[in-house]
Design a protein around this motif. Sequence first.
Motif, PDB file in Angstrom:
ATOM      1  N   VAL A 204      78.411  45.867  29.098  1.00 51.41           N
ATOM      2  CA  VAL A 204      77.074  45.557  28.582  1.00 51.41           C
ATOM      3  C   VAL A 204      76.889  46.146  27.193  1.00 51.41           C
ATOM      4  N   ILE A 205      76.440  45.292  26.255  1.00 47.71           N
ATOM      5  CA  ILE A 205      76.112  45.810  24.915  1.00 47.71           C
ATOM      6  C   ILE A 205      74.653  45.518  24.555  1.00 47.71           C
ATOM      7  N   GLY A 206      73.928  44.795  25.418  1.00 46.71           N
ATOM      8  CA  GLY A 206      72.518  44.540  25.133  1.00 46.71           C
ATOM      9  C   GLY A 206      71.860  43.767  26.258  1.00 46.71           C
ATOM     10  N   GLY A 207      70.511  43.847  26.291  1.00 44.44           N
ATOM     11  CA  GLY A 207      69.754  43.079  27.274  1.00 44.44           C
ATOM     12  C   GLY A 207      69.610  43.807  28.596  1.00 44.44           C
ATOM     13  N   PRO A 208      69.084  43.120  29.609  1.00 41.42           N
ATOM     14  CA  PRO A 208      68.704  43.789  30.865  1.00 41.42           C
ATOM     15  C   PRO A 208      69.805  44.003  31.913  1.00 41.42           C
ATOM     16  N   PRO A 209      71.019  43.462  31.788  1.00 43.01           N
ATOM     17  CA  PRO A 209      71.986  43.649  32.892  1.00 43.01           C
ATOM     18  C   PRO A 209      72.205  45.130  33.213  1.00 43.01           C
ATOM     19  N   PRO A 210      72.171  45.495  34.501  1.00 41.66           N
ATOM     20  CA  PRO A 210      72.319  46.902  34.875  1.00 41.66           C
ATOM     21  C   PRO A 210      73.767  47.369  34.977  1.00 41.66           C
ATOM     22  N   ARG A 211      74.714  46.442  34.821  1.00 41.02           N
ATOM     23  CA  ARG A 211      76.128  46.833  34.919  1.00 41.02           C
ATOM     24  C   ARG A 211      76.952  45.747  34.223  1.00 41.02           C
ATOM     25  N   PRO A 212      78.237  45.987  33.996  1.00 42.81           N
ATOM     26  CA  PRO A 212      79.075  44.970  33.343  1.00 42.81           C
ATOM     27  C   PRO A 212      79.270  43.738  34.230  1.00 42.81           C
ATOM     28  N   LEU A 213      79.877  42.729  33.635  1.00 40.51           N
ATOM     29  CA  LEU A 213      80.229  41.531  34.407  1.00 40.51           C
ATOM     30  C   LEU A 213      81.237  41.910  35.485  1.00 40.51           C
ATOM     31  N   ASP A 214      81.100  41.280  36.647  1.00 37.01           N
ATOM     32  CA  ASP A 214      82.053  41.535  37.732  1.00 37.01           C
ATOM     33  C   ASP A 214      83.418  40.953  37.365  1.00 37.01           C
ATOM     34  N   ARG A 215      84.424  41.437  38.040  1.00 35.44           N
ATOM     35  CA  ARG A 215      85.790  40.967  37.781  1.00 35.44           C
ATOM     36  C   ARG A 215      86.418  40.419  39.049  1.00 35.44           C
ATOM     37  N   VAL A 216      87.533  39.778  38.865  1.00 34.33           N
ATOM     38  CA  VAL A 216      88.307  39.254  39.981  1.00 34.33           C
ATOM     39  C   VAL A 216      89.709  39.844  39.845  1.00 34.33           C
ATOM     40  N   ASP A 217      90.238  40.345  40.941  1.00 39.82           N
ATOM     41  CA  ASP A 217      91.573  40.954  40.885  1.00 39.82           C
ATOM     42  C   ASP A 217      92.578  39.920  40.356  1.00 39.82           C
ATOM     43  N   ILE A 218      93.502  40.377  39.543  1.00 42.45           N
ATOM     44  CA  ILE A 218      94.477  39.467  38.940  1.00 42.45           C
ATOM     45  C   ILE A 218      95.842  40.141  38.926  1.00 42.45           C
ATOM     46  N   LYS A 219      96.888  39.360  39.127  1.00 38.71           N
ATOM     47  CA  LYS A 219      98.234  39.939  39.126  1.00 38.71           C
ATOM     48  C   LYS A 219      99.246  38.893  38.665  1.00 38.71           C
ATOM     49  N   VAL A 220     100.360  39.404  38.129  1.00 42.75           N
ATOM     50  CA  VAL A 220     101.495  38.553  37.760  1.00 42.75           C
ATOM     51  C   VAL A 220     102.556  38.759  38.830  1.00 42.75           C
ATOM     52  N   VAL A 221     103.091  37.676  39.347  1.00 42.82           N
ATOM     53  CA  VAL A 221     104.100  37.776  40.409  1.00 42.82           C
ATOM     54  C   VAL A 221     105.306  36.918  40.057  1.00 42.82           C
ATOM     55  N   ASP A 222     106.395  37.235  40.720  1.00 38.33           N
ATOM     56  CA  ASP A 222     107.620  36.449  40.555  1.00 38.33           C
ATOM     57  C   ASP A 222     107.813  35.604  41.820  1.00 38.33           C
ATOM     58  N   PRO A 223     107.573  34.298  41.734  1.00 39.75           N
ATOM     59  CA  PRO A 223     107.638  33.472  42.950  1.00 39.75           C
ATOM     60  C   PRO A 223     109.046  33.351  43.524  1.00 39.75           C
ATOM     61  N   ARG A 224     110.042  33.815  42.777  1.00 38.74           N
ATOM     62  CA  ARG A 224     111.418  33.739  43.281  1.00 38.74           C
ATOM     63  C   ARG A 224     111.712  34.887  44.239  1.00 38.74           C
ATOM     64  N   LYS A 225     110.822  35.844  44.308  1.00 37.08           N
ATOM     65  CA  LYS A 225     111.020  36.973  45.220  1.00 37.08           C
ATOM     66  C   LYS A 225     110.011  36.881  46.353  1.00 37.08           C
ATOM     67  N   SER A 226     110.429  37.319  47.538  1.00 39.04           N
ATOM     68  CA  SER A 226     109.505  37.263  48.669  1.00 39.04           C
ATOM     69  C   SER A 226     109.151  38.680  49.127  1.00 39.04           C
ATOM     70  N   PHE A 227     107.952  38.810  49.641  1.00 39.45           N
ATOM     71  CA  PHE A 227     107.443  40.116  50.071  1.00 39.45           C
ATOM     72  C   PHE A 227     106.717  39.951  51.401  1.00 39.45           C
ATOM     73  N   THR A 228     106.716  41.014  52.180  1.00 37.91           N
ATOM     74  CA  THR A 228     105.978  40.989  53.438  1.00 37.91           C
ATOM     75  C   THR A 228     104.481  41.171  53.122  1.00 37.91           C
ATOM     76  N   PRO A 229     103.613  40.781  54.058  1.00 32.06           N
ATOM     77  CA  PRO A 229     102.167  40.992  53.841  1.00 32.06           C
ATOM     78  C   PRO A 229     101.838  42.465  53.574  1.00 32.06           C
ATOM     79  N   GLU A 230     102.577  43.376  54.226  1.00 32.28           N
ATOM     80  CA  GLU A 230     102.315  44.806  54.003  1.00 32.28           C
ATOM     81  C   GLU A 230     102.664  45.188  52.563  1.00 32.28           C
ATOM     82  N   GLN A 231     103.789  44.675  52.074  1.00 34.30           N
ATOM     83  CA  GLN A 231     104.183  44.981  50.692  1.00 34.30           C
ATOM     84  C   GLN A 231     103.176  44.389  49.696  1.00 34.30           C
TER      85      GLN A 231
END
Length: 289
Positions: A204-231
Amino acid sequence: MAEDEPDVGVPGTRGGPYTGPRAADYTPEPDHSDDPGYMTRTRFLSNAAIAGGGVLTAAIVVPVVGFAVSTPLHSEEFRWVDIGPAGDYLKNAPPYPKPAPSTKIGEVTSLAVSGPSADADRRIFVVYGLKDPSTRPVPTPGEDSAVYEAAFAKWASALSASDFDLVAIWNRCAHLGCPVAYSPGSSGYVCPCHGGAYDSRGLVIGGPPPRPLDRVDIKVVDPRKSFTPEQIAKGDDRVPLAVAAKSGGAGLRVLVGKPYSIDQQQQAFELHSPGEPVSGALSHLYPFT
Ligand code: FES
């Protein structure tokens, strides 16, 4: 009439004896105070005051209960969504061959993302940019342009991939939820509803918002590798951004996932509703603030 005679007058005429009703003759109207079915004025006003108090109490209590009940809804259903090749997002990365003030530092991509439900559909801005935009040199008043350009070139040529990060910013205004727009001129976001203004990272740099814009988790992955749900839950599948940027993102994909809120220090919190502060004294007083 002789002056020494009393003036008794004529009854019923001016100056005669009083012939109207007397207090002793007054019969009071029944006030029905002992009749519970009769609506006296006092009873009516008392009932109206009680009803008004009930409406006011409900006006306070209902929203509070509503907010309390809606709290569990903050952690919404989500799924990881593939938004494309990493090379599409890791553009304009250092090193810069001939850095100049016109050199584009960072990249903003606007896109719509579908979630597991209509509620989870949203527009996001994917930003590959400086972790700390305030390090970028700005010309001081009266400074020679050649001096400034030299300072900028020196700063930009020293940048590395570790100075950058990748964030996904939700376009829902943190004030009352209007959709914000990216403003290329200011490299920030503006809200058309009440003038909320955010910088390039959604702070926030101005106006009435009480907090910054929300975010969405983001990640870069290598689709050639596989991982378990736990990993995957532990984040083992995430390719470090500096590594991904060095390779230009070749063969890698970008995924977005769970939304969350942040404070001005970019510390993460559970997703909050628009208008709700995430930290500080005001967060404890919400929704009365
Ligand atoms: S909804 Fe954005 S400033 Fe009010």
